[in-house]
Design a protein around this motif. Structure first.
Motif, PDB file in Angstrom:
ATOM      1  N   ASP A   1       0.865  -1.187   0.000  1.00  0.00           N
ATOM      2  CA  ASP A   1       0.000   0.000   0.000  1.00  0.00           C
ATOM      3  C   ASP A   1       0.900   1.234   0.000  1.00  0.00           C
ATOM      4  O   ASP A   1       1.476   1.569   1.026  1.00  0.00           O
ATOM      5  CB  ASP A   1      -0.889  -0.034   1.246  1.00  0.00           C
TER       6      ASP A   1
ATOM      7  N   HIS B   1      -2.181   2.457   9.296  1.00  0.00           N
ATOM      8  CA  HIS B   1      -2.969   1.273   9.661  1.00  0.00           C
ATOM      9  C   HIS B   1      -2.072   0.061   9.496  1.00  0.00           C
ATOM     10  O   HIS B   1      -1.089   0.118   8.758  1.00  0.00           O
ATOM     11  CB  HIS B   1      -4.195   1.152   8.748  1.00  0.00           C
TER      12      HIS B   1
ATOM     13  N   SER C   1       1.309   1.062   7.699  1.00  0.00           N
ATOM     14  CA  SER C   1       1.601   2.127   6.747  1.00  0.00           C
ATOM     15  C   SER C   1       2.011   3.378   7.504  1.00  0.00           C
ATOM     16  O   SER C   1       1.679   3.558   8.673  1.00  0.00           O
ATOM     17  CB  SER C   1       0.380   2.408   5.869  1.00  0.00           C
TER      18      SER C   1
ATOM     19  N   GLU D   1       1.573   7.274   6.407  1.00  0.00           N
ATOM     20  CA  GLU D   1       0.985   7.998   5.279  1.00  0.00           C
ATOM     21  C   GLU D   1       0.467   9.382   5.629  1.00  0.00           C
ATOM     22  O   GLU D   1      -0.731   9.641   5.553  1.00  0.00           O
ATOM     23  CB  GLU D   1      -0.120   7.161   4.621  1.00  0.00           C
TER      24      GLU D   1
ATOM     25  N   GLU E   1       3.122   7.686   1.176  1.00  0.00           N
ATOM     26  CA  GLU E   1       2.835   6.486   1.963  1.00  0.00           C
ATOM     27  C   GLU E   1       3.851   5.394   1.690  1.00  0.00           C
ATOM     28  O   GLU E   1       4.156   5.085   0.539  1.00  0.00           O
ATOM     29  CB  GLU E   1       1.435   5.955   1.622  1.00  0.00           C
TER      30      GLU E   1
HETATM   31 MN   LIG Z   1      -2.934   3.113   3.344  1.00  0.00          MN
END
Ligand SMILES: [Mn+2]
Length: 471
Positions: free
Chosen positions: A268, A351, A398, A400, A440
């Motif tokens: 991600d 997250h 992550s 971000e 991110e």
């Molecule tokens: Mn994310």
């Protein structure tokens, strides 16, 4: 997706789950783990791409629909309920392995047909043993399990167990080295997806072309997407899935996209870059600040520290930088405490990531991100923080931070004179049309600190402009 670890991996995870439940005082009963089924789009044979349930992938691993695992907590035994395919099925699907052969890959020897599941549940109930389930995020899974088990959907809801949820979270949140290797692969492919667009987008491209290139790059590497790609010239709309624009010189493009590798693990990443060769002077100032916020936040990562405090570090760095630029004023710490900075950063810093891109969110976002003792704030901005609890070695999450100029929100706050001791609305008028930026990366907590996953990828302004000038 037919990748599996060694059978012993799944056996060990199931016995670890049984042990953890026993330690939590749950010593008898059965756990029902349903796999996912096929899900029709507009008629029964036209289905969404099959995605296996992530808890099932973790504890069983078989990427096959319509199975049920029953885990007996008194003796730790696993029984797989599934039907072999018939010759009629095989004409359409091609040859398939027998259920017994599949079960062996997960270290299971006890295999029975699906219609025997309700008998197993009846036996448990006759012995007054409790039945445990995880929460359902697809109604059809609950209905299918109801048919298989003979329990009503309501009884299944009542079987959802906090002890089971916590035991699963405690295992899945700490990534095994073999899982970290899979996440490294997912991030590497995700980087290739981002670099493909960074290298190729030109003025005149539509968002559809941008999103298609990103997906092509994922599939070329044998991967899928871990979520629907965001490729937009309006990054200030946080979940903007519209591709209906034409990129032009002077635009910023925000790409939030990730790969899902064959084993199901997700990457991600978000990158923001100009469609032209360089950021203009306003964009450059805000991008440089974003890089500073990112560095301050990642430098604050440490095991034993609460992620909410790392989030606060990012917010403070942002408020200080915006004050230097002249958009914010007053005491930055006070501004952050009161939530004034959230006008420019209305979401959380990160997250967890794993088999789900928002890992285990199906088990309850607060249970996963806040644990049993912490509670989510109701303050605007902080209320969107998905991960807040203490960081432990082996967690992957992550990072971000973003900086957004959301015209509608700015106008609303200005009309109400919201936080006007911290926000210079006159100066802000000059920036209002800048759009949004986010950066991110995916980070692993280690025993001594943290490290970024994936191959080196310099996203400094100079490096990004370098990519773009070679485009
Ligand atoms: Mn994310």
């Amino acid at each position: 997706m037919s990748f599996m670890f060694e059978p012993a991996v799944y056996q060990e995870r199931r016995s670890c789950l049984v042990e953890r439940l026993q330690r939590a005082g749950v010593t008898s009963g059965i756990v029902l783990f349903p796999s996912n089924g096929e899900s029709p789009i507009n008629y029964p044979d036209n289905c969404y791409p099959f995605r296996q349930d992530s808890n099932w992938l973790y504890f069983v691993g078989l990427n096959v629909p319509d199975m049920l695992l029953v885990l007996d907590l008194s003796d730790g035994k696993s029984t797989l309920f599934a039907n072999d395919i018939t010759m009629d099925d095989m004409i359409w699907t091609g040859p398939m392995e027998s259920v017994a052969d599949l079960a062996r890959k997960s270290g299971i020897t006890d295999v029975r047909p699906l219609n025997a599941a309700s008998i197993r549940v009846e036996v448990a109930i006759a012995r007054r043993e409790p039945v445990y389930c995880l929460p359902f995020y697809r109604t059809e899974t609950k209905e299918r399990l109801s048919r298989l088990s003979g329990l009503s959907p309501r009884q299944l809801e009542e079987s959802i167990s906090a002890e089971l949820i916590d035991a699963v979270i405690s295992m899945r949140e700490i990534k095994e080295p073999r899982e970290i290797a899979e996440l490294e692969k997912a991030v590497a492919v995700s980087e290739a997806m981002h670099q493909a667009l960074l290298r190729q987008i030109r003025p005149g491209w539509t968002g559809y072309e941008a999103a298609a290139l990103v997906q092509y790059e994922a599939q070329k590497h044998g991967c899928g997407l871990s979520f629907a790609t965001i490729a937009t010239n309006h990054g200030e709309t946080l979940h903007n899935h519209s591709y209906d624009y034409v990129a032009k010189d002077g635009d910023l493009v925000l790409l939030d996209a990730g790969a899902e590798v064959e084993s199901g693990y997700a990457g991600d990443l978000t990158t923001t870059f100009p469609v032209g060769k360089c950021f203009d002077s306003r964009q450059a100032q805000i991008y440089d600040l974003l890089c500073k916020v990112f560095l301050d936040a990642t430098s604050a990562l440490a095991p034993g520290k609460k992620f909410i405090d790392v989030h606060r570090t990012a917010c403070l760095s942002l408020a200080r930088g915006l004050k230097e630029i002249g958009i914010m004023k007053g005491d930055p710490s006070m501004a952050v405490e009161r939530g004034a900075h959230a006008l420019f950063f209305p979401h959380g810093l990160g997250h967890m990531i794993g088999l789900d891109v928002h890992d285990m969110e199906g088990l309850g976002e607060d249970r996963v991100g806040y644990g049993k003792t912490m509670h989510r704030s109701e303050q605007f901005g902080l209320s969107s923080l998905r991960l807040a609890k203490e960081l432990k070695a082996g967690m992957v999450h992550s990072m971000e931070p973003g900086i957004y100029f959301i015209p509608g929100l700015i106008e609303k706050w200005e009309r109400g004179n919201a936080f006007d001791e911290f926000i210079d609305y006159n100066e802000l008028r000059r920036w209002k049309d800048l759009g949004g930026m986010r950066m991110e990366e995916d980070w692993l907590m280690t025993p001594t600190g943290a490290r970024r996953l994936g191959p080196a990828f310099d996203k400094s302004r100079k490096a990004i402009e370098n990519w773009r000038s070679q485009a």
